[in-house]
Design a protein around this motif. Structure first.
Motif, PDB file in Angstrom:
ATOM      1  N   THR A   2       0.842  -1.200   0.000  1.00 29.33           N
ATOM      2  CA  THR A   2       0.000   0.000   0.000  1.00 29.33           C
ATOM      3  C   THR A   2       0.876   1.248   0.000  1.00 29.33           C
ATOM      4  N   THR A   3       0.285   2.336  -0.475  1.00 28.02           N
ATOM      5  CA  THR A   3       1.053   3.585  -0.547  1.00 28.02           C
ATOM      6  C   THR A   3       1.255   4.150   0.844  1.00 28.02           C
ATOM      7  N   ARG A   4       2.464   4.613   1.098  1.00 28.40           N
ATOM      8  CA  ARG A   4       2.748   5.247   2.387  1.00 28.40           C
ATOM      9  C   ARG A   4       2.048   6.583   2.470  1.00 28.40           C
ATOM     10  N   ARG A   5       1.592   6.900   3.678  1.00 24.56           N
ATOM     11  CA  ARG A   5       0.942   8.199   3.858  1.00 24.56           C
ATOM     12  C   ARG A   5       1.702   9.022   4.888  1.00 24.56           C
ATOM     13  N   ILE A   6       1.895  10.268   4.579  1.00 24.96           N
ATOM     14  CA  ILE A   6       2.695  11.116   5.466  1.00 24.96           C
ATOM     15  C   ILE A   6       1.958  12.415   5.758  1.00 24.96           C
ATOM     16  N   LEU A   7       2.103  12.884   6.971  1.00 27.88           N
ATOM     17  CA  LEU A   7       1.502  14.174   7.326  1.00 27.88           C
ATOM     18  C   LEU A   7       2.628  15.163   7.615  1.00 27.88           C
ATOM     19  N   ILE A   8       2.604  16.317   6.935  1.00 27.93           N
ATOM     20  CA  ILE A   8       3.623  17.341   7.168  1.00 27.93           C
ATOM     21  C   ILE A   8       3.003  18.454   8.007  1.00 27.93           C
ATOM     22  N   ILE A   9       3.637  18.766   9.139  1.00 28.63           N
ATOM     23  CA  ILE A   9       3.149  19.895   9.943  1.00 28.63           C
ATOM     24  C   ILE A   9       4.229  20.965   9.964  1.00 28.63           C
ATOM     25  N   ASP A  10       3.956  22.069   9.301  1.00 27.62           N
ATOM     26  CA  ASP A  10       4.934  23.160   9.253  1.00 27.62           C
ATOM     27  C   ASP A  10       4.183  24.452   8.965  1.00 27.62           C
ATOM     28  N   ASP A  11       4.571  25.541   9.611  1.00 29.70           N
ATOM     29  CA  ASP A  11       3.866  26.797   9.358  1.00 29.70           C
ATOM     30  C   ASP A  11       4.403  27.503   8.124  1.00 29.70           C
ATOM     31  N   GLU A  12       5.529  27.046   7.600  1.00 22.32           N
ATOM     32  CA  GLU A  12       6.133  27.719   6.453  1.00 22.32           C
ATOM     33  C   GLU A  12       5.593  27.148   5.157  1.00 22.32           C
ATOM     34  N   TYR A  13       5.050  28.043   4.319  1.00 22.44           N
ATOM     35  CA  TYR A  13       4.472  27.571   3.055  1.00 22.44           C
ATOM     36  C   TYR A  13       5.508  26.881   2.173  1.00 22.44           C
ATOM     37  N   ASP A  14       6.708  27.489   2.055  1.00 24.96           N
ATOM     38  CA  ASP A  14       7.677  26.942   1.097  1.00 24.96           C
ATOM     39  C   ASP A  14       8.146  25.543   1.500  1.00 24.96           C
ATOM     40  N   ILE A  15       8.360  25.351   2.816  1.00 18.89           N
ATOM     41  CA  ILE A  15       8.816  24.038   3.272  1.00 18.89           C
ATOM     42  C   ILE A  15       7.738  22.989   2.974  1.00 18.89           C
ATOM     43  N   ARG A  16       6.481  23.343   3.293  1.00 19.81           N
ATOM     44  CA  ARG A  16       5.380  22.411   3.040  1.00 19.81           C
ATOM     45  C   ARG A  16       5.300  22.068   1.562  1.00 19.81           C
ATOM     46  N   ALA A  17       5.359  23.125   0.722  1.00 22.43           N
ATOM     47  CA  ALA A  17       5.175  22.910  -0.707  1.00 22.43           C
ATOM     48  C   ALA A  17       6.279  22.017  -1.272  1.00 22.43           C
ATOM     49  N   VAL A  18       7.516  22.297  -0.878  1.00 22.11           N
ATOM     50  CA  VAL A  18       8.619  21.503  -1.424  1.00 22.11           C
ATOM     51  C   VAL A  18       8.558  20.065  -0.917  1.00 22.11           C
ATOM     52  N   ALA A  19       8.306  19.900   0.387  1.00 17.31           N
ATOM     53  CA  ALA A  19       8.254  18.549   0.932  1.00 17.31           C
ATOM     54  C   ALA A  19       7.116  17.764   0.283  1.00 17.31           C
ATOM     55  N   GLN A  20       5.994  18.422   0.141  1.00 16.08           N
ATOM     56  CA  GLN A  20       4.839  17.768  -0.464  1.00 16.08           C
ATOM     57  C   GLN A  20       5.151  17.334  -1.894  1.00 16.08           C
ATOM     58  N   LEU A  21       5.780  18.246  -2.618  1.00 17.24           N
ATOM     59  CA  LEU A  21       6.118  17.978  -4.019  1.00 17.24           C
ATOM     60  C   LEU A  21       7.030  16.758  -4.147  1.00 17.24           C
TER      61      LEU A  21
END
Lengths: 125, 790
Positions: A2-21
């Protein structure tokens, strides 16, 4: 598998966007995001991700508090947590190491290497 | 430039050939369609002038045949005025423009020039992707030549993807492009439309899924070659396929990173500004606790994020800066100095990162318009494997205000231009082992919209390449040549090629027309603002002053004719070019249109190339007139009126931003004696050379104006008197090297200058000028009395 699922908790938009990408494209994982500790707590409980990627420095409820709250809740205490921090001082590092986190990733992380780094910390093959 | 004229009427043909030959075009003539076709098959032409009614093979069929063979040579149709259907059929057959007979010769020549300028980039009449075809003239989609029925939205989506093959569209952008304001759908609606489209295409037998989901970003047209590559890899099986996959993922991630960067770079920029501001105040011992805290946080965040985008050095700098802002820490003078240096380097890293991402970033999108402001310097792409030469170019280029990017391999360069187009390119054929890739790159650059001007370095012995290069629209530079000469040529091309930066305001109550016009005009570099409510016309005009107005005639409440009258009667706007869009082509309407002061009209349904041509012609003419009114013809610098206006604006800006400003008054030696001794021509020569020197020494950020006979003014914003003085001294030194010849004697012309600073020497332009003038005459008397003393 099954596909791994991850939750990112960060207040910084750029960090979230890059990690998500990179976690989506390079890692092929499912990613959800939260921009504050509070939001992260409820998402973690509802979504039951395979791992939480948690920023240390956030306004209101910082990463350490969020981590403690995750640990205090029976619904989330078994989810592994990886801390993200730009603090490099040895003393800080040691303090984080005393927490029962699955690992620490220092910022800035290498975008392309992030999934590999996480997989290694969690012994995912 | 070589033109083929296909025309059977010698009464029209002969004077036309004469006029074209006088303009230095090489002209071949064919008296019927078949002969024309035979010539086209044997020779390359830059433009075809094509009569519609021809013996043996008519013009329309000839045009169709030409396009079906993939030939992109621009075609200008000559058509009888009455047959408006002919025009539509002709343009749909792939012609680029038409002129109705009987025609005005000057207009025809202007249109020829306009088409030649645009190079060989006629929009393909048919859009294709593997076995899919989309014909915009009849709004039809086919798969293996079988009709596919799509809803209007699905059709719109597919057309958008086919027209922008490299661009990723987020759901938001899709909404902007395809849905009108009233029916704004949710993202789910878009997804279901895409799903519907994919299903229909699959059912019709489309090979592969033409629409690719780019995770986290949106959708785009699947690159056709990549698909083929993947297929090949798949048949090979094994490791190779995985590698290909990795490359795709890597490039997708890079594109994604670049997009994220574009979204956050302003925030990052603000963070660096906070730190800079804190350093300034720290040096003055005025740093507040609040700002210190902000600066500490900003550096912390910068340390955490810059490396993520590839600027490791940026993160390291921020990490070094962060502890210096720690609470309660006091810094020694050396530490403060070190801090300033670190922050300067940080700013440079940021600039570097922006350059990098600008080169990487995909096609300009609505959002990306803002991005371009980051580095507005023209981008010169150099493709050369001669590293000594490129190093020289790089070194010399700093003073020219270009952004130079050097790539040694044409294949890599071709990948680059799919993401963003350079402003000008230099291809080194002289040092190329294999010219095929260079030629392919050249043709691709010329095929961009708008085409990229290309300079080509060649050497003597490759005659065949020279022919090919010229045929593909490249400009040749002959070796041996110095780096400076090359840069001069680049500069010249840029001056000519700089696209008209213009805003077009379109007023039409039909939202579909507005959307269509936006889609049509934006790729040509025009800013398009649209208005569907004529009642808001005046507000819109004030809010965003256009360079050209496109009006519909029939609209509710207020007609286009009335709007036109309003504009013509307003002294502020009376010179604004106005173009009418109308479904009526009867004599009465046309009379009315011109009677209210319109400049041109275009009939509906809109034919893309025609409208674009007319808009550009109109803009160019207006610009020409304007530059006559603003430019001093002899020296090529601004005239007094224009420069006064610009100087006043600069002064206001400097006051607002608390920047220094200095003004130089320059006076050449009295020109009257030169005139008396050598005549007017000698004076003209002096002024022209001085104007040239001024234009070379001062760039767009300075204002140069000629205020009187030998009197010139230079405004330098952000510059102190001392800096300004230095520049004037440099200018003086260069000027001393100029010698003029007349009546077999040579003479030199001296110059005197005075530099004053705002606000110390005067609170406004007039006072600054007066101070400079006074000092200049004092200095003159001073020198005289000095000179007379022993």
């Amino acid at each position: 598998m099954t596909t791994r699922r991850i939750l990112i908790i960060d207040d910084e938009y750029d960090i979230r966007a890059v990690a998500q990408l990179t976690l989506k494209t390079v890692g092929g994982w499912e990613v959800s995001i939260a921009s504050s500790g509070h939001e992260g707590l409820s998402k973690a409980a509802n979504e039951q991700p395979d791992v939480v990627l948690l920023d240390v420095m956030m306004p209101d409820m910082d990463g350490i508090e969020t981590f403690r709250a995750l640990q205090a809740n029976p619904a989330t205490q078994s989810i592994p947590v990886i801390l993200m921090t730009a603090k490099v001082q040895a003393a800080e590092q040691r303090r984080f190491a005393e927490l029962a986190v699955a690992g620490i990733i220092t910022k800035p992380f290498k975008a392309m290497k992030l999934p590999e780094q996480i997989a290694k910390l969690l012994d995912w093959s | 430039m070589k033109i083929l004229l296909v025309e059977d009427d010698s009464l029209i043909g002969e004077p036309l050939v004469k006029a074209l030959t006088e303009q230095h075009y090489a002209v071949d003539v064919a008296a019927d369609g078949e002969t024309g076709w035979a010539l086209l098959e044997s020779f390359a032409y830059d433009l075809i002038l094509l009569d519609v009614g021809l013996p043996k093979l008519d013009g329309i069929s000839l045009c169709r045949r030409l396009r079906s063979q993939g030939k992109q040579t621009p075609v200008l149709l000559l058509t009888a005025q009455s047959a408006s259907l002919n025009k539509v059929i002709g343009l749909d057959a792939g012609a680029d423009d038409y002129v109705a007979k009987p025609f005005n010769l000057q207009e025809l020549l202007a249109r020829v020039r306009a088409l030649l300028r645009r190079g060989d980039t006629a929009l393909p009449p048919l859009l294709e992707w593997r076995n899919l075809g989309l014909d915009p003239s009849i709004c039809e989609v086919t798969c293996d030549r079988q009709l596919v029925r799509l809803t209007p939205k699905e059709y719109g989506l597919l057309e958008l993807f086919l027209r922008n093959p490299h661009r990723i569209f987020s759901t938001g952008t899709l909404i902007d492009h395809i849905w009108s304001f009233e029916e704004t759908p949710t993202e789910d609606t878009i997804r279901s439309h895409i799903k519907g489209l994919r299903q229909k295409l699959r059912a019709a037998g489309a090979l592969d899924d033409p629409i690719e989901t780019v995770y986290g970003l949106g959708y785009r047209l699947r690159p056709a070659e990549e698909k083929l590559r993947e297929e090949k890899a798949r048949s090979d099986k094994g490791q190779k396929r995985q590698d290909e996959g990795k490359t795709t993922i890597a490039s997708q991630t890079l594109t994604g990173l670049s997009m994220v960067w574009n979204q956050v770079k302003e925030a990052v920029d603000r963070r660096v500004s906070v730190v800079e501001q804190a350093v300034v105040l720290l040096r003055q011992n005025k740093l507040s606790e609040e700002l210190r805290q902000q600066a500490e946080q900003a550096t912390h965040k910068l340390a955490g994020s810059l490396g993520m985008f590839g600027a490791d050095q940026g993160s390291r700098l921020a990490q070094e800066i962060e502890p210096l802002f720690q609470k309660g820490r006091s810094l020694t003078r050396q530490q403060v100095q070190r801090l300033s240096k670190l922050v300067n380097s940080l700013r440079q890293e940021l600039q570097h990162l922006n350059d990098l991402n600008n080169n990487l970033s995909s096609e300009p999108s609505g959002v990306a318009v803002v991005d371009q402001s980051v580095d507005e310097r023209p981008w010169l792409l150099v493709v050369s494997s001669n590293s000594t030469f490129t190093a020289q170019l790089q070194n010399e280029s700093s003073g020219w205000g270009f952004r130079v990017q050097i790539i040694s391999n044409p294949v890599t360069a071709r990948e680059q231009i799919t993401k963003a187009h350079p402003d000008v390119a230099l291809l080194d054929f002289a040092n190329a082992a294999d010219t095929d890739n260079h030629l392919m790159l050249l043709s691709e650059l010329r095929a961009c919209t708008p085409p990229v001007p290309v300079l080509v370095l060649t050497d003597q012995d490759r005659l065949i390449d020279r022919v090919k290069v010229t045929r593909l629209g490249g400009r040749r530079l002959q070796q041996p040549i110095t780096a400076t000469q090359v840069l001069e040529a680049v500069n010249q091309v840029l001056q000519q090629a700089r696209p008209i930066q213009a805003t077009v305001l379109v007023v039409d109550d039909d939202v579909q027309i507005l959307t269509a016009l936006q889609r049509l005009l934006i790729p040509w570099g025009l800013h398009v603002s649209v208005l569907d409510n004529p009642l808001l016309f005046l507000d819109s005009l004030e809010a965003n002053p256009p360079d050209l107005l496109v009006l519909d005639i029939e609209m509710p409440c207020v007609s286009g004719l009335e709007l036109c009258q309003v504009v013509r009667n307003d002294p502020c706007w009376s010179g604004l070019p106005i173009l009418f869009l109308t479904a009526h082509t009867d004599a009465e309407t046309m009379y009315q249109v011109f009677a209210v002061g319109a400049d041109d009209f275009v009939s509906k349904p809109i034919v893309g190339p025609e409208l674009v041509t007319r808009i550009f012609n109109r803009l160019e003419r207006t610009r020409l007139l304007k530059s006559f009114a603003e430019m001093d013809a002899l020296t090529g610098v601004a005239n007094r009126r224009k420069s006064t206006e610009a100087l006043s604006q600069f002064l206001q800006w400097c006051e607002h931003c608390q920047q220094p400003f200095c003004l130089a008054l320059i006076e050449l030696d009295p020109l009257k004696p030169i005139n008396q001794q050598y005549g007017h021509a000698a004076v003209d020569q002096v002024l022209a050379r001085f104007g040239e020197l001024l234009r070379r020494s001062f760039h767009t950020e300075d204002i140069v104006g000629r205020w009187g006979g030998g009197e010139f003014i230079i405004g330098m914003a952000g510059m102190t008197q001392a800096d300004g003085m230095q520049r004037i001294l440099d200018l003086q030194q260069s000027w001393q090297r100029f010698e003029f010849e007349a009546e077999s004697t040579s003479f030199q012309v001296g110059l005197r200058a005075e530099v004053v600073q705002y606000p110390q020497d005067g609170a406004d332009l007039q006072m600054l000028y007066q101070t400079a003038r006074d000092r200049l005459s004092q200095a003159e008397h001073g020198t005289r009395s000095e000179g007379s003393s022993p």
